[in-house]
Write a protein that holds these residues in place. Structure first.
Motif, PDB file in Angstrom:
ATOM      1  N   GLY A 214     -15.815   6.184  12.074  1.00 58.49           N
ATOM      2  CA  GLY A 214     -14.599   6.837  11.611  1.00 58.49           C
ATOM      3  C   GLY A 214     -14.656   8.346  11.486  1.00 58.49           C
ATOM      4  N   ASP A 215     -15.647   8.991  12.074  1.00 55.36           N
ATOM      5  CA  ASP A 215     -15.792  10.443  11.980  1.00 55.36           C
ATOM      6  C   ASP A 215     -14.827  11.122  12.961  1.00 55.36           C
ATOM      7  OD1 ASP A 215     -16.575  13.136  12.196  1.00 55.36           O
ATOM      8  OD2 ASP A 215     -18.680  12.654  11.774  1.00 55.36           O
ATOM      9  N   ASN A 216     -13.727  11.669  12.442  1.00 53.89           N
ATOM     10  CA  ASN A 216     -12.724  12.320  13.288  1.00 53.89           C
ATOM     11  C   ASN A 216     -13.216  13.626  13.893  1.00 53.89           C
ATOM     12  OD1 ASN A 216     -10.706  10.361  13.101  1.00 53.89           O
ATOM     13  ND2 ASN A 216     -10.026  11.158  11.136  1.00 53.89           N
ATOM     14  N   ASP A 217     -14.100  14.341  13.195  1.00 48.13           N
ATOM     15  CA  ASP A 217     -14.667  15.567  13.758  1.00 48.13           C
ATOM     16  C   ASP A 217     -15.500  15.248  14.997  1.00 48.13           C
ATOM     17  OD1 ASP A 217     -13.467  17.161  11.827  1.00 48.13           O
ATOM     18  OD2 ASP A 217     -15.206  17.082  10.490  1.00 48.13           O
ATOM     19  N   ALA A 218     -16.259  14.155  14.940  1.00 50.26           N
ATOM     20  CA  ALA A 218     -17.059  13.737  16.097  1.00 50.26           C
ATOM     21  C   ALA A 218     -16.142  13.358  17.255  1.00 50.26           C
ATOM     22  CB  ALA A 218     -17.966  12.575  15.720  1.00 50.26           C
ATOM     23  N   PHE A 219     -15.026  12.695  16.944  1.00 50.63           N
ATOM     24  CA  PHE A 219     -14.063  12.333  17.982  1.00 50.63           C
ATOM     25  C   PHE A 219     -13.503  13.593  18.649  1.00 50.63           C
ATOM     26  CE2 PHE A 219      -9.740  11.493  19.434  1.00 50.63           C
ATOM     27  CZ  PHE A 219      -9.980  10.470  20.361  1.00 50.63           C
ATOM     28  N   CYS A 220     -13.139  14.581  17.844  1.00 50.46           N
ATOM     29  CA  CYS A 220     -12.607  15.845  18.398  1.00 50.46           C
ATOM     30  C   CYS A 220     -13.645  16.525  19.288  1.00 50.46           C
ATOM     31  CB  CYS A 220     -12.182  16.780  17.272  1.00 50.46           C
ATOM     32  SG  CYS A 220     -10.688  16.239  16.427  1.00 50.46           S
ATOM     33  N   GLU A 221     -14.873  16.539  18.850  1.00 46.74           N
ATOM     34  CA  GLU A 221     -15.937  17.162  19.640  1.00 46.74           C
ATOM     35  C   GLU A 221     -16.140  16.404  20.957  1.00 46.74           C
ATOM     36  OE1 GLU A 221     -20.647  18.445  19.312  1.00 46.74           O
ATOM     37  OE2 GLU A 221     -19.623  17.701  17.527  1.00 46.74           O
ATOM     38  N   PHE A 222     -16.189  15.080  20.879  1.00 36.83           N
ATOM     39  CA  PHE A 222     -16.347  14.242  22.067  1.00 36.83           C
ATOM     40  C   PHE A 222     -15.189  14.495  23.037  1.00 36.83           C
ATOM     41  CE2 PHE A 222     -15.990  10.104  24.306  1.00 36.83           C
ATOM     42  CZ  PHE A 222     -17.268  10.034  24.841  1.00 36.83           C
ATOM     43  N   TYR A 223     -13.980  14.536  22.502  1.00 36.51           N
ATOM     44  CA  TYR A 223     -12.793  14.797  23.316  1.00 36.51           C
ATOM     45  C   TYR A 223     -12.911  16.149  24.017  1.00 36.51           C
ATOM     46  CZ  TYR A 223      -7.942  15.787  24.518  1.00 36.51           C
ATOM     47  OH  TYR A 223      -6.803  16.116  25.207  1.00 36.51           O
ATOM     48  N   ASN A 224     -13.219  17.190  23.254  1.00 34.40           N
ATOM     49  CA  ASN A 224     -13.287  18.538  23.824  1.00 34.40           C
ATOM     50  C   ASN A 224     -14.367  18.668  24.891  1.00 34.40           C
ATOM     51  OD1 ASN A 224     -11.144  19.593  22.320  1.00 34.40           O
ATOM     52  ND2 ASN A 224     -12.493  20.086  20.608  1.00 34.40           N
ATOM     53  N   LEU A 225     -15.451  17.945  24.736  1.00 32.30           N
ATOM     54  CA  LEU A 225     -16.547  18.027  25.698  1.00 32.30           C
ATOM     55  C   LEU A 225     -16.303  17.197  26.953  1.00 32.30           C
ATOM     56  CD1 LEU A 225     -19.593  17.872  23.253  1.00 32.30           C
ATOM     57  CD2 LEU A 225     -18.831  19.852  24.597  1.00 32.30           C
ATOM     58  N   THR A 226     -15.393  16.230  26.890  1.00 34.92           N
ATOM     59  CA  THR A 226     -15.221  15.316  28.024  1.00 34.92           C
ATOM     60  C   THR A 226     -13.844  15.327  28.674  1.00 34.92           C
ATOM     61  OG1 THR A 226     -14.656  13.503  26.507  1.00 34.92           O
ATOM     62  CG2 THR A 226     -16.983  13.713  27.147  1.00 34.92           C
ATOM     63  N   VAL A 227     -12.854  15.929  28.051  1.00 39.31           N
ATOM     64  CA  VAL A 227     -11.471  15.776  28.518  1.00 39.31           C
ATOM     65  C   VAL A 227     -11.248  16.300  29.938  1.00 39.31           C
ATOM     66  CG1 VAL A 227     -10.553  17.912  27.485  1.00 39.31           C
ATOM     67  CG2 VAL A 227      -9.040  15.927  27.850  1.00 39.31           C
ATOM     68  N   LYS A 228     -11.858  17.408  30.316  1.00 38.18           N
ATOM     69  CA  LYS A 228     -11.646  17.925  31.676  1.00 38.18           C
ATOM     70  C   LYS A 228     -12.169  16.956  32.726  1.00 38.18           C
ATOM     71  CE  LYS A 228     -11.531  22.796  30.513  1.00 38.18           C
ATOM     72  NZ  LYS A 228     -12.177  24.103  30.637  1.00 38.18           N
ATOM     73  N   GLY A 229     -13.344  16.417  32.477  1.00 40.76           N
ATOM     74  CA  GLY A 229     -13.915  15.447  33.410  1.00 40.76           C
ATOM     75  C   GLY A 229     -13.119  14.166  33.462  1.00 40.76           C
TER      76      GLY A 229
END
Length: 166
Positions: free
Chosen positions: A16-31
């Protein structure tokens, strides 16, 4: 982002860590977007699949098995959603070409990638956009390393030829 970093983020997301989700999103969204776009060929559908993929990550993070490859898990979700969208298009008879007058920075690239088979496109996108090494792609696709290397080189030559003809 390394495999270990992605794995650690997925573990946090599952808790449930939303900060981790945001980080994961930012690191992978372009790909993720590029991968979806390589299948679908238009921006709107690729954006829809990208958003759906991250919703699925949020909802299903608890099913991710720690120690496996989080990026591969994410790409499998994207691939499944893109293929579902393509099946839906075929059922409804929708045109798959981009609308007239719609141009993006990736239009030429999308037309070039459309010349490749699904497997060929997947190899190119995994290597070029996601930065996977051929050895990693071979493992992801369960194919011999020599086959992946040979196919990638053949695909690049095919794209170069297509680029010169266009």
């Amino acid at each position: 982002m390394t495999t270990k970093e992605a794995d650690a983020l997925m573990q946090k997301i599952a808790h449930g860590d939303n900060d981790a989700f945001c980080e994961f999103y930012n690191l992978t969204v372009k790909g993720v977007f590029s991968f979806a776009y390589s299948y679908l060929g238009n921006r709107e559908d690729a954006e829809d699949v990208t958003q759906s993929a991250y919703l699925a990550v949020k909802r299903k993070a608890y099913t991710y098995q720690s120690g496996t490859n989080a990026r591969a898990w994410l790409l499998q979700i994207v691939k499944n959603l893109a293929l579902d969208e393509l099946r839906k298009r075929r059922r409804t008879g929708e045109l798959t070409e981009e609308r007239a007058g719609e141009f993006t920075d990736n239009t030429a690239l999308s037309y070039m990638l459309a010349e490749l088979s699904d497997e060929e496109r997947e190899i190119v996108v995994l290597h070029v956009f996601w930065g996977y090494r051929h050895r990693e792609i071979a493992k992801l696709l369960n194919k011999p390393l020599g086959t992946i290397t040979w196919k990638y080189n053949a695909e690049v030559k095919k794209l170069e030829k297509y680029g010169k003809e266009a």
